[in-house]
Design an enzyme around this catalytic site. Sequence first.
Site, PDB file in Angstrom:
ATOM      1  NE  ARG A  66       2.768 -12.391  -3.457  1.00  0.00           N
ATOM      2  CZ  ARG A  66       3.675 -11.656  -4.092  1.00  0.00           C
ATOM      3  NH1 ARG A  66       3.714 -10.363  -3.918  1.00  0.00           N
ATOM      4  NH2 ARG A  66       4.530 -12.218  -4.925  1.00  0.00           N
ATOM      5  CG  MET A  91       8.096  -1.064  -7.044  1.00  0.00           C
ATOM      6  SD  MET A  91       7.085  -0.727  -8.510  1.00  0.00           S
ATOM      7  CE  MET A  91       8.002  -1.661  -9.731  1.00  0.00           C
ATOM      8  NE  ARG A  92       6.263  -7.929  -1.251  1.00  0.00           N
ATOM      9  CZ  ARG A  92       6.333  -9.244  -1.323  1.00  0.00           C
ATOM     10  NH1 ARG A  92       7.068  -9.835  -2.224  1.00  0.00           N
ATOM     11  NH2 ARG A  92       5.654  -9.998  -0.469  1.00  0.00           N
ATOM     12  CG  HIS A 110      -0.166   0.868 -14.619  1.00  0.00           C
ATOM     13  ND1 HIS A 110       0.937   0.148 -14.201  1.00  0.00           N
ATOM     14  CD2 HIS A 110      -0.248   0.695 -15.963  1.00  0.00           C
ATOM     15  CE1 HIS A 110       1.495  -0.439 -15.257  1.00  0.00           C
ATOM     16  NE2 HIS A 110       0.792  -0.132 -16.330  1.00  0.00           N
TER      17      HIS A 110
HETATM   18  C1  GRF Z   1       4.620   5.838 -11.085  1.00  0.00           C
HETATM   19  O1  GRF Z   1       4.885   5.985 -12.448  1.00  0.00           O
HETATM   20  C2  GRF Z   1       3.399   4.984 -10.865  1.00  0.00           C
HETATM   21  O2  GRF Z   1       2.440   5.150 -11.865  1.00  0.00           O
HETATM   22  C3  GRF Z   1       3.964   3.590 -10.907  1.00  0.00           C
HETATM   23  O3  GRF Z   1       5.217   3.682 -10.274  1.00  0.00           O
HETATM   24  C4  GRF Z   1       5.705   5.024 -10.378  1.00  0.00           C
HETATM   25  C5  GRF Z   1       5.939   5.492  -8.987  1.00  0.00           C
HETATM   26  O4  GRF Z   1       6.527   6.773  -8.948  1.00  0.00           O
HETATM   27  N1  GRF Z   1       3.066   2.650 -10.274  1.00  0.00           N
HETATM   28  P1  GRF Z   1       6.593   7.572  -7.578  1.00  0.00           P
HETATM   29  O5  GRF Z   1       7.287   6.667  -6.562  1.00  0.00           O
HETATM   30  O6  GRF Z   1       5.190   7.897  -7.162  1.00  0.00           O
HETATM   31  O7  GRF Z   1       7.402   8.790  -7.881  1.00  0.00           O
END
Ligand code: GRF
Length: 202
Positions: A66, A91-92, A110
């Site tokens: 990481r 997503m990390r 979030h």
């Molecule tokens: C969103 O719902 C955000 O809150 C979450 O992941 C999703 C990402 O969506 N962390 P996008 O890639 O911005 O369309």
Amino acid sequence: MSKSKLGILISGRGSNMVAIIDAIRDGRLDAEAAVVISNIESAPGLEKARDRGITTVVIPRKGRQREEHDREIISALKSYGVSLVCLAGYMRLLSSFFVHEFENQILNIHPSLLPAFPGVDAQRQALEAGVKVTGCTVHLVDEQLDHGPIVVQRAVEVLDADTVESLSARILEQEHQIYPEAIDRVLSKRFRVEGCRTFVTD
Ligand code: GRF
């Protein structure tokens, strides 16, 4: 004065990234989108960024630790003069090294009213818990997942007929509103952090 430079990190569709870029383009947010970085080469958001004339960089993890991966991202962010990092569906989990390099200068969005429902599938978690109100949160990032001083939250009512998809869509609309608002707050000279609370002082 020169504008604050944002570095936007994505892994997927990038709709929040687009909301930020469009807010800048429309004059609702006084900043510059300096670079969009993805850890996933096929992230659909990359093309949306390029279509809007924003520089993109792909930094795949390639099986590295990481922190090693994060160091490469940090050096890219620094080379583009980034002062505020915006995680937008990235997503990390960040290493503590990353968090400390940009202390109180990393935002995340979030799809729940944190501290309720951190982690994946926040909208499903809300439906399964039977809450009548959920929403979305933009917060400063610390070393814990979906945790840190809250900058902006917006409530969204859960309707009887809601599915994960319908609820997620209404939350997403609000996400697109609050992310530029939160960036604007953090960039204010009057923004301050005290423990887990944030303020824009008069
Ligand atoms: C969103 O719902 C955000 O809150 C979450 O992941 C999703 C990402 O969506 N962390 P996008 O890639 O911005 O369309």
